[in-house]
Design an enzyme around this catalytic site. Sequence first.
Site, short mmCIF file in Angstrom:
data_model
loop_
_atom_site.label_atom_id
_atom_site.label_comp_id
_atom_site.label_asym_id
_atom_site.label_seq_id
_atom_site.Cartn_x
_atom_site.Cartn_y
_atom_site.Cartn_z
N GLY A 17 0.84 -1.20 0.00
CA GLY A 17 0.00 0.00 0.00
C GLY A 17 0.87 1.25 0.00
O GLY A 17 0.55 2.25 -0.66
N THR A 18 1.97 1.18 0.74
CA THR A 18 2.87 2.33 0.82
C THR A 18 3.53 2.58 -0.52
O THR A 18 3.73 3.74 -0.93
CB THR A 18 3.95 2.08 1.90
OG1 THR A 18 3.30 1.70 3.10
CG2 THR A 18 4.80 3.29 2.13
N THR A 26 7.95 -5.81 4.23
CA THR A 26 6.80 -6.58 4.72
C THR A 26 7.31 -7.83 5.40
O THR A 26 8.15 -8.55 4.86
CB THR A 26 5.84 -7.00 3.60
OG1 THR A 26 5.08 -8.12 4.06
CG2 THR A 26 6.56 -7.44 2.35
N ASP A 52 5.57 -10.29 5.80
CA ASP A 52 4.92 -11.42 5.12
C ASP A 52 5.72 -11.92 3.91
O ASP A 52 5.41 -12.96 3.36
CB ASP A 52 3.52 -11.02 4.67
CG ASP A 52 2.59 -10.73 5.83
OD1 ASP A 52 3.01 -10.94 6.98
OD2 ASP A 52 1.45 -10.29 5.59
N ILE A 111 7.54 -11.63 17.00
CA ILE A 111 8.35 -11.95 15.83
C ILE A 111 8.72 -10.69 15.05
O ILE A 111 9.85 -10.52 14.61
CB ILE A 111 7.59 -12.95 14.92
CG1 ILE A 111 7.57 -14.33 15.57
CG2 ILE A 111 8.19 -13.02 13.53
CD1 ILE A 111 6.70 -15.34 14.86
O1 F6P Z 1 2.67 -5.81 7.62
C1 F6P Z 1 2.01 -7.02 7.41
C2 F6P Z 1 1.44 -7.52 8.71
O2 F6P Z 1 2.48 -7.86 9.60
C3 F6P Z 1 0.49 -8.70 8.50
O3 F6P Z 1 1.10 -9.94 8.50
C4 F6P Z 1 -0.46 -8.56 9.62
O4 F6P Z 1 -1.72 -9.05 9.29
C5 F6P Z 1 -0.54 -7.10 9.82
O5 F6P Z 1 0.65 -6.56 9.36
C6 F6P Z 1 -0.84 -6.75 11.24
O6 F6P Z 1 -0.47 -5.44 11.51
P1 F6P Z 1 -1.19 -4.45 12.50
O7 F6P Z 1 -1.74 -5.25 13.62
O8 F6P Z 1 -0.09 -3.52 12.93
O9 F6P Z 1 -2.22 -3.72 11.70
#
Ligand code: F6P
Length: 438
Positions: A176-177, A203, A205, A358
């Site tokens: 998104g960024t 990310t 992920d 993590i």
């Molecule tokens: O940036 C990706 C991520 O870590 C996803 O795996 C996770 O669903 C989400 O961000 C959770 O982020 P937050 O709780 O800060 O919105």
Amino acid sequence: MSEQCPKAPINTDIPVLGPAKIPSPLPYCRFDTDAKRVRVELDASEFESGTGACFADFEVAGPRERIYFDSSKVKAAIVTCGGLCPGLNDVIRAIVMEAHHNYHVAGVLGIRFGLQGFVDSYGHPPVELTPESVADIHQFGGTMLGSSRGPQRPEDIADALERANVGMLFVIGGDGTMKAARRIQEEISKRGAKISIIGVPKTIDNDINLVTQSFGFDTAVEKATEAIRSAHTEAIGALNGVGLVKVMGRESGFIAAQATLALKEVNYVLVPEYPFALTGEHGLLPSLEQRLRERKHAVIVVAEGAGQNLLPDTGARDASGNPVLGDICQFLSGEIEAYFKARDMPHTLKFIDPSYIIRSVPANANDRVYCGFLGQHAVHAAMAGKTGMVVSKLYGRYVHLPLDLVTLRRKKLNIASDYWRAVLESTGQHAVTPFNED
Ligand code: F6P
């Protein structure tokens, strides 16, 4: 190019602000040229629907002999957006150190709390980043600048950059960024302003298109293995012990898969790319029952986006526009308890959710090295007057990618790959085959 490739050639050209005429102040250096390309074979699905191999030539990252900006006059700004990720501070530090020590720039501004920091009404004034102020930040997880989710008006951001006389903006964030960075670059170029917009994809992920492995992922996997090991210890410490571990991975299961390969104790790995059934011939629960009857313990690793086929759609979206997922682990815990209770089978279920632990730890050694290169290459690219691009490590080479290409799609695990087969061989979950939704 093969016949299956997209009809139009893949455009890997990197926009520039203007000709680079100034000799680089870098003292040492083997310089790279824009003509030097890395040819990469990619799957056509990385660009649009379709299959087959494609070749694309990407510009090599690295310092250029001639640069665009007068280094003593140009100012830089750094912003971090979205969720945390190990290594964010390392990238900030690398950019500041490279910009100050090697290019001797006029200054580096740290934008506070993501894109909100550009908008006065939020009340987060920028901070001056110096080699002294960033010297130790790599010791800590998170981002020293703070972060936020959600877009802000590109016009407001361009105004703020112009007002602060910033010539280079480094945007560290996810999908998104990077889309927001693209819109900022469009606004800047509409105004004819000379501001370089450089992305560093981030990310936890690991789901960014054309980034082989995103920074922080290695650390995340290492940390995930600690939680999984604990789950295994708990599982073997009880009769029919089940350890259930949740890791991040909204649309892709890379952390879950890689941690599973690293730890052979995982018996089931559930990822978004591999829909599964709970009951029936190929269901998770009958397979778990058989496993417990034979081995008396089991470990299940679940990526947060797994099993959404079993849950009602929440219909909600977070500030970044990502769908808010149903809680698969809460659901699985309930189903597992009910299933074994109905069979009068004694069992113990221990659920561990290390998600935020993590992603908030400091980067490990590999990620530190990686973040250092990303930060340095980002500065080299900006100083050379490049814009609308990200720095990526693609199949082992640091390259420049147009912003458009990284935001085309999200990267996903290929469940037809040798990699995924190795994951399944490691777990032995052959009885649980993908649930065919059709
Ligand atoms: O940036 C990706 C991520 O870590 C996803 O795996 C996770 O669903 C989400 O961000 C959770 O982020 P937050 O709780 O800060 O919105």
